[in-house]
Design a protein around this motif. Structure first.
Motif, PDB file in Angstrom:
ATOM      1  N   VAL A 212      40.727  57.372  45.028  1.00 27.68           N
ATOM      2  CA  VAL A 212      40.143  57.048  43.250  1.00 27.68           C
ATOM      3  C   VAL A 212      39.013  56.428  43.418  1.00 27.68           C
ATOM      4  O   VAL A 212      38.214  57.013  42.523  1.00 27.68           O
ATOM      5  CB  VAL A 212      40.822  55.655  42.452  1.00 27.68           C
ATOM      6  N   LEU A 213      38.577  56.217  44.224  1.00 22.48           N
ATOM      7  CA  LEU A 213      37.090  55.183  44.169  1.00 22.48           C
ATOM      8  C   LEU A 213      36.537  56.562  44.779  1.00 22.48           C
ATOM      9  O   LEU A 213      35.079  56.648  44.066  1.00 22.48           O
ATOM     10  CB  LEU A 213      37.059  54.241  45.586  1.00 22.48           C
ATOM     11  N   LEU A 214      36.841  57.220  45.523  1.00 24.63           N
ATOM     12  CA  LEU A 214      35.567  58.363  45.615  1.00 24.63           C
ATOM     13  C   LEU A 214      36.357  59.623  44.686  1.00 24.63           C
ATOM     14  O   LEU A 214      35.005  60.320  44.856  1.00 24.63           O
ATOM     15  CB  LEU A 214      35.945  58.304  47.257  1.00 24.63           C
ATOM     16  N   GLY A 215      37.018  59.602  44.173  1.00 31.65           N
ATOM     17  CA  GLY A 215      37.472  60.431  43.340  1.00 31.65           C
ATOM     18  C   GLY A 215      37.596  61.861  44.519  1.00 31.65           C
ATOM     19  O   GLY A 215      36.998  63.562  43.794  1.00 31.65           O
TER      20      GLY A 215
ATOM     21  N   SER B 189      42.093  52.227  35.828  1.00 35.85           N
ATOM     22  CA  SER B 189      41.618  52.582  34.315  1.00 35.85           C
ATOM     23  C   SER B 189      40.795  52.250  34.161  1.00 35.85           C
ATOM     24  O   SER B 189      39.525  51.459  34.678  1.00 35.85           O
ATOM     25  CB  SER B 189      42.322  51.080  33.728  1.00 35.85           C
ATOM     26  N   ALA B 190      40.503  51.619  32.698  1.00 37.86           N
ATOM     27  CA  ALA B 190      39.139  51.057  32.460  1.00 37.86           C
ATOM     28  C   ALA B 190      38.752  49.616  32.753  1.00 37.86           C
ATOM     29  O   ALA B 190      37.813  48.866  32.717  1.00 37.86           O
ATOM     30  CB  ALA B 190      39.116  51.296  30.900  1.00 37.86           C
ATOM     31  N   HIS B 191      40.704  48.357  32.981  1.00 40.49           N
ATOM     32  CA  HIS B 191      40.709  47.685  33.387  1.00 40.49           C
ATOM     33  C   HIS B 191      40.367  47.500  35.279  1.00 40.49           C
ATOM     34  O   HIS B 191      41.075  46.332  35.426  1.00 40.49           O
ATOM     35  CB  HIS B 191      41.697  46.677  33.266  1.00 40.49           C
ATOM     36  N   ALA B 192      39.969  48.446  36.001  1.00 38.65           N
ATOM     37  CA  ALA B 192      40.275  48.087  37.091  1.00 38.65           C
ATOM     38  C   ALA B 192      39.382  47.354  38.131  1.00 38.65           C
ATOM     39  O   ALA B 192      38.373  46.942  37.312  1.00 38.65           O
ATOM     40  CB  ALA B 192      39.643  49.802  37.801  1.00 38.65           C
ATOM     41  N   THR B 193      39.949  46.507  38.367  1.00 37.50           N
ATOM     42  CA  THR B 193      39.032  45.466  39.107  1.00 37.50           C
ATOM     43  C   THR B 193      38.973  45.321  40.363  1.00 37.50           C
ATOM     44  O   THR B 193      38.177  45.349  41.110  1.00 37.50           O
ATOM     45  CB  THR B 193      40.467  44.571  39.455  1.00 37.50           C
ATOM     46  N   LEU B 194      39.325  47.043  41.035  1.00 34.08           N
ATOM     47  CA  LEU B 194      38.622  46.784  42.682  1.00 34.08           C
ATOM     48  C   LEU B 194      37.998  47.620  42.785  1.00 34.08           C
ATOM     49  O   LEU B 194      36.929  48.965  41.816  1.00 34.08           O
ATOM     50  CB  LEU B 194      39.786  48.162  43.178  1.00 34.08           C
ATOM     51  N   THR B 195      36.648  46.898  43.027  1.00 33.43           N
ATOM     52  CA  THR B 195      35.371  48.090  43.746  1.00 33.43           C
ATOM     53  C   THR B 195      35.280  48.061  45.718  1.00 33.43           C
ATOM     54  O   THR B 195      35.478  48.347  45.902  1.00 33.43           O
ATOM     55  CB  THR B 195      33.726  46.998  43.653  1.00 33.43           C
ATOM     56  N   PRO B 196      33.636  49.384  45.604  1.00 32.44           N
ATOM     57  CA  PRO B 196      34.046  50.208  46.660  1.00 32.44           C
ATOM     58  C   PRO B 196      33.277  48.952  47.748  1.00 32.44           C
ATOM     59  O   PRO B 196      33.541  48.541  48.718  1.00 32.44           O
ATOM     60  CB  PRO B 196      33.365  51.116  46.655  1.00 32.44           C
ATOM     61  N   GLU B 197      32.535  48.015  47.100  1.00 31.50           N
ATOM     62  CA  GLU B 197      31.616  46.471  47.643  1.00 31.50           C
ATOM     63  C   GLU B 197      33.279  46.065  48.621  1.00 31.50           C
ATOM     64  O   GLU B 197      33.330  45.120  49.510  1.00 31.50           O
ATOM     65  CB  GLU B 197      31.004  45.723  47.051  1.00 31.50           C
ATOM     66  N   ALA B 198      33.966  45.626  47.669  1.00 31.86           N
ATOM     67  CA  ALA B 198      35.215  44.989  48.033  1.00 31.86           C
ATOM     68  C   ALA B 198      36.431  45.471  48.985  1.00 31.86           C
ATOM     69  O   ALA B 198      36.507  44.419  50.617  1.00 31.86           O
ATOM     70  CB  ALA B 198      36.308  44.529  46.524  1.00 31.86           C
TER      71      ALA B 198
END
Lengths: 110, 525
Positions: B229-232, B353-362
């Motif tokens: 998801v993060l990388l599409g 989702s628009a409320h996603a909390t996961l980031t690539p940095e994390a």
């Protein structure tokens, strides 16, 4: 558990897949009649069916492998007439005559 | 032992030489191919110079040498910087090799070129990954990456079709590379040795167009899905156990988090991981080779479909969106295949989702603990030490004196209960043992506590039989020493220990320990 159709019962098919059948005497498919109205006087929904299956058909005492926190445990998909229950209102879905309810445990082997 | 080491080392050397040989053959083929092309070009040039080109005639006979070299230099310049225009988009051997799929309208020339320009990452080179990789490499995907941290074991070979008897103990990635290279040397293979971790996931997945999840744990499934998801990137996820398999195409189309037109991710379908104790591995539950092979093959098929999908002809006529689905394969059901409509992206999904909390940095920082998120089943330690006996001491019980009861040895001095399922008990068992399948133990109603049967709840036959020999100690054994502990507890709940007068305990480490420490000939499966 009525095994013939009475007034006030509806006939449905319940199926188990992904290993859940082991909790139900290795039956992959059950044809059963459930009351159209539950004890509270409301029309029987999926939440009622899950309780009913647990009390009536589940021989294995390890209920937590099927139900957790009063709903189907994580890792089990509920499919109503071949569609994800999230498309149908989850456990509030009111069961209709002839419905097919499939419980699928997710697999992880590879 | 020494000869085993030698055999292992020889196998390793043979494999290394084989892989070097393969590499040399590939290099030779490339060089031969290039020199063939050079000869062809040279022949063409010479033909041009000597036969009927008027410019060639002038150069040879009528132009001053200084001028001639200048003109030649100018003419030569562009030829050196741009490679000669190829006449056909694919190499001659590619038309032949892929001919049977090229003539299908679903693929065609454009589809084949898309495959050739595509890259696929296969995470897990086991029962799913082997057939998936074989079909994708066979189909001519340009670049295939392989991730795995395991080595080939003998018990893998009935289903992991890229590995072979001679490659036991080789890393799965290396073994697969050899098999795949000999299948199709045109494909670039990229080894990623080791398990995927949160810290390495994004950088490993980044260079690829599409990812296949061929792993076998919930933790890796969440990690791979989150990374996709993060990388599409679209994700093709499959799994198998015993006679059943499941397949999903996730994050397809791979739109950015928050875009509800994107395909759902693994977390949309399974927001919470299953309880760790409900997760069964192929090693414990079993797996039929063609079942997992079917699922891996279907993954390759879905990958080819996604990669060769034709873009919409116009904006007014967009390509039809594939509805998210779950395919369920059940080898012993009729029908065997069944397709279920899945939900779309979850509006509150933690990742897509628009409320996603996961980031690539994390993810990169390693602060996401997927193993903890999915939970683990630690070693079970349900009994006290005087309720347990080692395999070695139990062997003494069979030959000598029981260290707990002091009774003399005799075949009838005790009861040995083996709680493996009947099919495993029939494979091999200790002489004199009684089989009570663990499923019969767990399915005893909780209400049977303290065991007194009544009319509505007759006692299970095995319980009554154990009750009849109230004086004999009971030893419980299973495959690894977990189920046996649960059984000992259950037997005591049922009152089979006569209020502590009869000893009931288990054999620590089960039949595995028996094999390792007592009887090396006892079969290992």
């Amino acid at each position: 558990m009525p095994d013939t159709q009475n007034e006030g019962t509806i006939k449905i098919t319940v199926e188990f897949s992904g290993g859940l059948e082991m909790l139900f005497s290795n039956e992959r498919k059950l044809s059963l009649y459930i009351p159209a109205i539950d004890a509270d006087g409301s029309r029987s929904n999926i939440a009622f069916l899950v309780r009913h299956l647990c009390e009536t058909f589940m021989n294995d005492p390890r209920k937590e492998l099927f139900v957790l926190d009063d709903t189907v445990r994580p890792g089990i998909l509920v499919l109503i007439n071949d569609a994800d229950w999230e498309l149908e209102g989850e456990d509030k879905y009111v069961i209709e005559e002839g419905d097919n309810i499939l419980f699928v445990s997710t697999l992880h082997g590879g | 032992m020494a000869s085993e080491t030698v055999i292992g080392s020889l196998r390793q050397q043979i494999a290394t030489c084989e892989s070097q040989l393969q590499d040399l053959k590939r290099q030779l083929a490339e060089v031969e191919h290039q020199s063939q092309q050079r000869r062809t070009n040279l022949a063409l040039e010479q033909g041009v110079h000597t036969i009927d080109d008027p410019l060639a005639f002038d150069f040879s006979h009528g132009i001053h040498d200084d001028f001639k070299s200048e003109v030649l230099a100018a003419l030569a310049q562009p030829e050196e910087t741009t490679p000669p225009q190829r006449r056909w988009p694919l190499e001659a051997n590619e038309y032949k090799r892929y001919g049977r799929q090229l003539i299908m309208p679903e693929i065609g020339l454009q589809g084949q070129l898309r495959l050739k320009n595509a890259s696929v990452l296969i995470v897990g080179v086991g029962g799913l990954g082997c057939p998936a990789a074989a079909y994708l490499v066979g189909a001519g995907v340009g670049k295939v990456g392989l991730v795995d941290g395991d080595t080939v074991e003998e018990s893998n070979l009935h289903r992991q079709i890229l590995h072979s008897t001679a490659k036991v103990n080789m890393t799965k990635v290396e073994s697969a590379m050899i098999a795949l290279h000999s299948l199709n040397p045109n494909v670039e293979l990229v080894p990623h040795q080791g398990r995927l971790t949160p810290e390495t996931a994004l950088s490993t997945l980044q260079p690829y167009d599409i990812v296949l999840d061929c792993t076998d744990t919930p933790a890796s499934r969440y990690l791979i899905s989150d990374s996709c998801v993060l990388l599409g990137k679209p994700l093709i996820s499959a799994s198998a156990l015993r006679t059943d398999g499941q397949l999903m195409v996730l994050n397809n189309p791979p739109l950015p988090p928050g875009n509800t037109s994107g395909g759902p991710c693994y977390r949309c379908v399974f927001p919470k991981p299953p309880p760790a104790e409900s997760v069964v591995t192929c090693g414990d539950g079993g797996i039929l080779g063609p079942v997992v092979g079917t699922m891996g093959t279907l993954q390759a098929l879905e990958a080819i479909k996604v990669l060769t999908k034709q873009p919409s002809a116009s904006l007014n006529d967009p390509a039809p969106v594939d509805h998210p689905f779950l395919l369920i394969f059940s080898a012993y059901s009729s029908p065997m295949f069944r397709t279920i409509r899945l939900r779309t992206r979850k509006l509150k999904c933690a990742v897509c989702s628009a409320h996603a909390t996961l980031t690539p940095e994390a993810l990169n920082s390693g602060s996401m603990d997927y193993v903890q998120f999915c939970g683990t089943v630690g070693p079970i330690d349900a009994l006290s030490s005087n309720e347990r006996i080692s395999a070695e001491n139990y062997a003494k019980v069979r030959l000598n004196v029981n260290p707990f009861t002091g009774s003399e040895p005799s075949k009838d001095s005790h009861i040995l209960v083996d709680v493996r399922e009947k099919v495993q008990f029939d494979l091999c068992n200790l002489e004199g043992s009684v089989n009570v399948p663990f499923s019969a133990v767990t399915s005893l109603p909780v209400g049977a506590r303290n065991g007194r049967a009544n009319e509505s709840n007759p006692e299970a036959v095995w319980v009554s039989e154990l009750r009849q020999h109230a004086d004999k100690p009971i030893f419980v054994v299973c495959r690894r020493g977990n189920d046996s502990q649960f059984t000992v507890k259950k037997m005591k709940e049922l009152g089979l220990d006569n209020g502590g007068q009869r000893w009931i305990g288990d054999i620590r480490g089960g039949l595995l320990a028996w094999r390792d420490n007592v009887d090396r000939e006892f079969p290992e499966y």
